[in-house]
Every structure is written in structure tokens, then in C-alpha cells.
Motif scaffolding. Structure first.
Motif: not given
Length: 125
Positions: A41-42, A120-123, A91-95
């Protein structure tokens, strides 16, 4: 045309592991390079890892070296990203993305011409 579908994202505690998969359809998978990117994000989308058509050459951004491994199975038209020792900053959206233009080992976002929808990967710590 190339279709890309990612899977394998989720919620994981810091230090844990996830394996992302990206299934490709359409054009012959074994002739083009693939890559994994992420966007928090951002922040701008950044390259995480890329792999050439045969799988013999790879590139990693410094922040994931030694923790992430990109691989591909051309018989299954699938590229993988094994992520170990995950950190909250991962943590991020992985493409996943495909470069069908013929580049040997592309590294930059604009080198790639087809993109998946992201996972989405959230750690958490």
C-alpha cells in the motif's frame, strides 16, 4: 494472449513460509520469461524475482535473496515463488507477469506485457 492466475497467498506469521503459484494459459509457456512482483500500500510495484524461459537463470531483488526462490515447470505452464523466513515488510499484493517480447532475463516492471490479478500476502509479527 496469455492468461495468468496466481494462487497461494494468505496470512502467515513472521518466520513462516508460503509458496505462490502462477498458472499460465495461451501462448507457449516455455518460450518466455516470467517474473514475480509485489506492491505494498502506498508504494510502487517492485520486481521480486524473475526467471528466464528455461529456468536456468534467475534474478532476485536484494531484499529477498537467500529467502525466496523462483522456479518454473514448463510442462505444467506454472511458475512458483517459494517464500521462506517471511518478514512483515514482505506484506504486499504479489503479481506474476510474463514477458513475451523475447527478453532473456527481464527485471523491470515495464519489461513485462501480461499480468495476473494478484494474490495478497500478509505477514504478521
Amino acid at each position: 494472449q496469455v492468461g495468468l492466475v496466481e494462487s497461494g497467498g494468505g496470512l502467515v506469521q513472521a518466520g513462516g513460509s508460503l509458496r505462490l503459484s502462477c498458472a499460465a494459459s495461451g501462448r507457449t509457456f516455455s518460450v518466455y520469461a516470467m517474473g514475480w512482483f509485489r506492491q505494498a500500500p502506498g508504494k510502487e510495484r517492485e520486481s521480486v524475482a524473475t526467471i528466464n524461459w528455461a529456468g536456468g537463470n534467475t534474478y532476485y531483488v536484494d531484499s529477498v535473496k537467500g529467502r525466496f526462490t523462483i522456479s518454473r515447470d514448463n510442462a505444467k505452464s506454472t511458475v512458483y515463488l517459494q517464500m521462506n523466513s517471511l518478514k512483515p515488510e514482505d506484506t504486499a499484493v504479489y503479481y506474476c507477469a510474463a514477458d513475451t517480447t523475447g527478453s532473456y532475463l527481464p527485471r523491470r516492471t515495464h519489461d513485462f506485457d501480461y499480468w495476473g490479478q494478484g494474490t495478497q500476502v500478509t505477514v504478521y509479527s
